[in-house]
Scaffold this motif. Structure first.
Motif, short mmCIF file in Angstrom:
data_model
loop_
_atom_site.label_atom_id
_atom_site.label_comp_id
_atom_site.label_asym_id
_atom_site.label_seq_id
_atom_site.Cartn_x
_atom_site.Cartn_y
_atom_site.Cartn_z
N ALA A 1 -1.67 7.73 -2.73
CA ALA A 1 -2.18 7.92 -4.09
C ALA A 1 -1.19 8.76 -4.88
O ALA A 1 -0.41 9.53 -4.31
CB ALA A 1 -3.54 8.62 -4.02
N GLN B 1 0.85 -1.18 0.00
CA GLN B 1 0.00 0.00 0.00
C GLN B 1 0.88 1.23 0.00
O GLN B 1 2.05 1.18 0.39
CB GLN B 1 -0.93 0.04 1.21
N ARG C 1 -6.13 15.17 -11.40
CA ARG C 1 -7.05 15.48 -10.30
C ARG C 1 -8.46 15.63 -10.84
O ARG C 1 -8.70 16.24 -11.88
CB ARG C 1 -6.61 16.76 -9.60
N THR D 1 -4.27 6.61 1.49
CA THR D 1 -3.71 5.37 0.96
C THR D 1 -4.75 4.38 0.46
O THR D 1 -4.42 3.44 -0.26
CB THR D 1 -2.86 4.66 2.04
N ASP D 2 -6.02 4.54 0.86
CA ASP D 2 -7.01 3.55 0.42
C ASP D 2 -8.42 4.12 0.50
O ASP D 2 -8.65 5.20 1.04
CB ASP D 2 -6.91 2.26 1.24
N GLN D 3 -9.35 3.35 -0.08
CA GLN D 3 -10.77 3.64 0.04
C GLN D 3 -11.47 2.36 0.49
O GLN D 3 -11.13 1.27 0.04
CB GLN D 3 -11.38 4.10 -1.29
N GLY E 1 -4.26 9.94 -14.10
CA GLY E 1 -3.55 10.47 -12.94
C GLY E 1 -3.85 11.93 -12.67
O GLY E 1 -3.20 12.54 -11.82
N ASP F 1 -10.31 12.92 -6.32
CA ASP F 1 -9.58 11.70 -6.63
C ASP F 1 -8.68 11.98 -7.83
O ASP F 1 -8.48 13.13 -8.23
CB ASP F 1 -10.59 10.59 -6.93
N VAL F 2 -8.15 10.91 -8.39
CA VAL F 2 -7.40 11.01 -9.65
C VAL F 2 -8.13 10.18 -10.69
O VAL F 2 -8.77 9.17 -10.37
CB VAL F 2 -5.94 10.53 -9.52
#
Length: 921
Positions: A25, A22, A618, A766-768, A616, A611-612
């Motif tokens: 982003a 992990q 925005r 780092t995560d969703q 990549g 998000d991206v």
């Protein structure tokens, strides 16, 4: 995705296995894939549409988006329709078409282009064009659904309006066009060509033409050049009221080769169940064909009454086997005529000679007295002479009455009109018109006329002012009595009611509701006043959800059975609603509407995921994971406004010019996310999308460019200030906590009772995490609902029309699937005492029911978050002790709350506790 410990026996918060890779982003960049060429493509789309609406489309067949687009084009200097009187005429002919369609099919009102809006856009278009209409509203309604549109192909551009070629209807070599160099009558014909042996092309009339029972004659004039193969033909196709094909393959061919204009016709009885036709014109095989003077003769009309059609004998007339002596003859005479260019000539030479001609397709008659007449000329007639005789038949074809002869003078004389008034005998429904010469001599017949009793002929169309008044009043009053309860539907309906009333205020001010009452429907749909539901026949609200239900919550979200994702993005409807008040003739300011609408848009801004994208770059998207009825991932791109059927990305910034909304939209531009959202406006051919594209290029793009720079940015960006946004009426929340976001819906898919499931979407650098978890609730009643063994719960929607669908919907193919939750028992939440029926009169099994699924109190734990929410309006709940969760911080106030502390939560309040580390995580 986790369901939670109570179901699966695991902790609801997923923890990645040790060693799983992990990381943060990617650092977002600016999207650089698309550029200004996308906007140029939208302009080309709009230009094509405008030219088509101005010269190619059949006005009577235009939908509401198309005729509004043409009206907007009249007002826009960049359109070929700008200040063009032809555009005004075509817009009104489109409104005429809508009126005629409604007169012949009342469901046109209830099944309008935009569901629930009725004829609202008619009123809006009148307001937009009012100062330019001149005396056009005092002219009569044009067109008829009982006539083939543009039968001589005189109207159109490259191709004739009112005629189309279907996708399957031509080979690659074939072509069609309006030909202004060849015509039988007028100045234009339809030209079709094919070049290969198996080439073909089919052109058909659109919209369909309505027909009744009886025998109709369908015809066209056809000219050919070098036609081989099967050749050119006509073919009427019959359809029922729903548009299903009832009968076809009635082809009648013209001669092949090369020839001048030839009349081609066919008499057809309307099949059982048929109520409308398409007339197909087709060329099969190589060659060139012209069609002109297409016609439809009704069962009540006498065919070829002037004998203009035919060759050696007139079309539609015959002499029966018993109807002449050997010495007698008949012919179509093009050297003698009272009017036109032909007459019917009959002759006999013997003293007992005679001849009788009659119309082969009997025409229908009703009760009352009809006048039957003909003009007769004679030369050397002796004996009883020339006469007319109407023969009556019943519906089965049996003779009911005859011997109604009326004679012309004998001898030699010029044209004499002979007529007879006859009451239709009992049982008679149809007539043969007999023309007879008895005795030697020559007689000519011309200009036959059948005059129906007064009041039974073709009804004269009303003037537009009266027709439109009738249409708008009916629309407004119908939808007042059918005011729906879903928030987006309520808003669309309120717009239609207001627009229709505004049009009435221009056409017939005495019939319009006062402005404050008309705006009242808008206020209800926006949550500014309680939703009072449909009205009864006397205009009294029925209050199906009581007197305290609001369509928009105090927090600013549209209200349904929980948080709504894409369907909650009602910004396009807000703009339409606002401009329905402010634009056009006698437009008015509406600051109260603007304030509420801006608040709604800003509330949606709390439900954005920064998000991206796939490159990549925005991007900001709609939070949809926790939505109760349209869960998708990822959500659509949206900063303030999104691109959908009725909207484009800068819409709300231009309409409201609010600094925050403008700032968010400018942020979208800086991220490079504007041009990529134009794909729908470029490629989709729906007229609805075309109207949104027109708005972008004609009004909004330049206006947006002129707006001053604003510093506001999307509130859910990781570097923006923390917030806790709660909506107890929808049972949902959005939390920004340092660099984390937590979205949660506690009132989630609880259609029939309190299900104790919550839906969460948790985002970190780092995560969703997307999870469906168990929660606890309190305050429910003893009434219950038991979960059925159904898979497709979406068919439980509260819609009377869904009652015909099998309970649980149609089973999916393959092995039988079962509902894992079948048999679970859900307690029902209390319903306010003034709500008579939370099912709103829809009672099929398992139907979703308002209010019964939202618990008065929720306690939801996910990871380091604990949420306590009181959704009630009159109760206080005490938070239980939380030794396992431990001490935590109140994210709204910043104060620490010990594990043993039991704070009280009053009505419509929420506590969000966090036990994790500080802000920078």
């Amino acid at each position: 995705m986790d369901r939670g410990g109570a179901v699966l026996g695991v902790r609801p918060y997923f923890v990645p296995p040790k060693g799983e890779a992990q990381g943060p982003a990617p650092v977002p960049k600016v999207r650089e894939v698309e550029g200004p060429e996308a906007l140029d493509a939208v302009r080309k789309h709009v230009d094509k549409d405008q030219k088509y609406y101005l010269s190619g489309a059949n006005p009577a067949g235009m939908d509401a988006w198309a005729f509004q687009s043409l009206a907007e084009g009249y007002l826009w200097a960049g359109s070929p329709a700008h200040q063009n009187p032809v555009a005004l005429d075509r817009v009104l002919r489109a409104l005429d078409g809508r009126y005629m369609a409604w007169q012949n099919d009342p469901t046109v009102l209830t099944g309008s282009d935009q569901q629930w809006q009725g004829f609202g856009r008619v009123g809006l278009v009148l307001a937009l064009l009012w100062e330019h209409l001149g005396d056009r509203l005092d002219q009569r309604v044009t067109g008829s659904p009982y006539e083939i549109a543009n039968p001589g192909f005189e109207e159109g551009g490259d191709t004739p309006e009112g005629w189309e070629v279907p996708g399957w209807g031509r080979t690659a070599d074939a072509d069609w066009a309006r030909d202004t160099t060849v015509a039988r009558t007028g100045s234009t014909s339809l030209k079709v060509t094919a070049t290969v042996a198996n080439g073909f092309i089919t052109v058909y009339s659109s919209p369909k033409t309505r027909v009744g029972k009886g025998t109709y004659t369908y015809s066209a004039w056809i000219r050919t050049d070098g036609v081989t193969g099967a050749g050119a033909h006509i073919d009427p196709l019959f359809f029922d009221a729903s548009g299903n094909l009832v009968g076809g393959d009635h082809r009648r061919f013209a001669a092949t080769g090369t020839h001048d204009w030839q009349y081609v016709s066919i008499d057809l009885d309307t099949p059982d169940g048929a109520s409308q036709i398409e007339l197909h014109l087709r060329l099969s095989g190589p060659g060139t064909v012209w069609f002109d003077s297409v016609d439809l003769i009704r069962p009540t009309e006498l065919r070829n009454p002037g004998f203009e059609l035919g060759d050696t004998t007139p079309a539609g007339w015959a002499v029966p086997g018993w109807g002449k002596t050997a010495d007698a003859s008949w012919a179509r005479d093009t050297t003698v005529a009272r009017s036109g260019s032909a007459s019917l000539k009959v002759s006999a030479t013997a003293s007992d000679g005679f001849i009788t001609a009659y119309n082969t397709a009997r025409f229908q008659v009703g009760d009352g007295t009809y006048t039957y007449s003909a003009w007769i000329r004679t030369d050397g007639v002796t004996g009883t002479g020339a006469h007319i005789d109407a023969l009556f038949f019943d519906a089965s074809g049996s003779l009911v009455g005859s011997d109604h002869r009326r004679f012309a003078a004998t001898g030699t004389h010029d044209w004499e009109q002979v007529s007879i008034d006859l009451a239709t005998p009992a049982g008679a429904t149809q007539v043969e018109f007999h023309l007879r010469l008895s005795g030697p001599g020559t007689a000519w017949f011309d200009d036959l006329v059948v005059t129906a009793p007064a009041g039974t002929g073709t009804v004269e169309q009303p003037v537009r002012r009266a027709a439109y008044t009738d249409m708008l009043r009916s629309s407004r009053d119908y939808w007042r009595r059918h005011f729906p309860h879903y928030s987006n539907q309520t808003q669309i309906c309120a717009i239609g009611i207001y627009q229709a009333n505004r049009g009435l205020g221009l056409l017939a001010p005495g019939l319009a509701l006062p402005e404050d009452r008309a705006r009242g429907y808008l206020y209800q749909s926006l949550g500014m006043t309680p939703y009072l539901g449909p009205e009864d026949a006397d205009g009294n609200p029925t209050k199906p959800l009581g007197e305290g239900y609001y369509q928009v919550t105090k927090a600013g979200l549209t209200r349904e059975l929980g948080y709504v994702g894409s369907y909650g993005e009602v910004i396009d409807w807000l703009v339409m609603m606002y401009e329905s008040v402010t634009r056009g003739h006698q437009g008015q300011d509406a600051p109260e509407l603007r304030k509420q609408m801006v608040d709604i848009i800003k509330a949606r801004g709390r439900f954005r995921v920064v998000d991206v994208d796939e490159t990549g770059a925005r991007v900001a998207r709609i939070e949809t994971v926790i939505g109760w009825r349209n869960e998708v991932y990822p959500g659509e791109i949206a900063y303030a406004s999104r691109t959908v059927w009725d909207s484009h990305p800068v819409l709300s910034a231009v309409a409201f010019k609010d600094p925050d909304i403008v700032g968010w939209t400018q942020e979208m531009m800086a991220d490079g996310q504007f041009y990529r959202q134009l794909d729908l406006l470029i490629n989709h051919t729906w007229t609805r999308v075309g109207l949104a594209a027109l708005r972008l290029v004609s009004r909004d793009w330049d206006a947006f460019q002129a707006l001053p720079s604003r510093p506001a940015r999307i509130p859910t960006d990781r570097d923006r200030p923390d917030f806790v946004f709660t909506d107890e009426e929808n049972g949902c929340l959005a939390v920004k906590n340092g660099r984390e976001l937590l979205f949660a819906s506690l009132y989630w898919r609880a259609r029939q009772g309190v299900n104790d499931y919550a839906r969460v979407h948790h985002l970190t650098p780092t995560d969703q995490r997307s999870a469906t978890i168990r929660q606890r609730s309190a305050g429910t009643t003893d009434d219950t609902f038991t979960v059925r063994d159904w898979i497709l719960w979406d068919y439980a929607i509260n819609d009377p029309g869904a009652g015909g669908i099998p309970p649980g919907g149609f089973p999916p193919p393959g092995d039988t699937l079962h509902q894992a939750l079948a048999g679970d028992v859900y307690h029902l939440a209390p319903v306010p005492a003034d709500v008579p029926d939370p099912a709103l009169g829809v009672h099929f099994d398992g139907v979703e029911t308002m209010l019964v699924g939202r618990a008065p109190f929720y306690l939801c734990e996910y990871g380091d978050y604990l949420i306590a929410m009181n959704t009630s309006t009159d109760r206080t709940f005490t938070l239980p002790a939380r030794p396992d969760f431990g001490p935590a911080r109140d994210l709204a106030t910043g104060r620490n709350v010990g594990a043993g502390q039991r704070p009280k939560l009053g009505p419509h309040s929420t506590l969000v506790l966090y036990r994790g580390a500080g802000r920078d995580r």
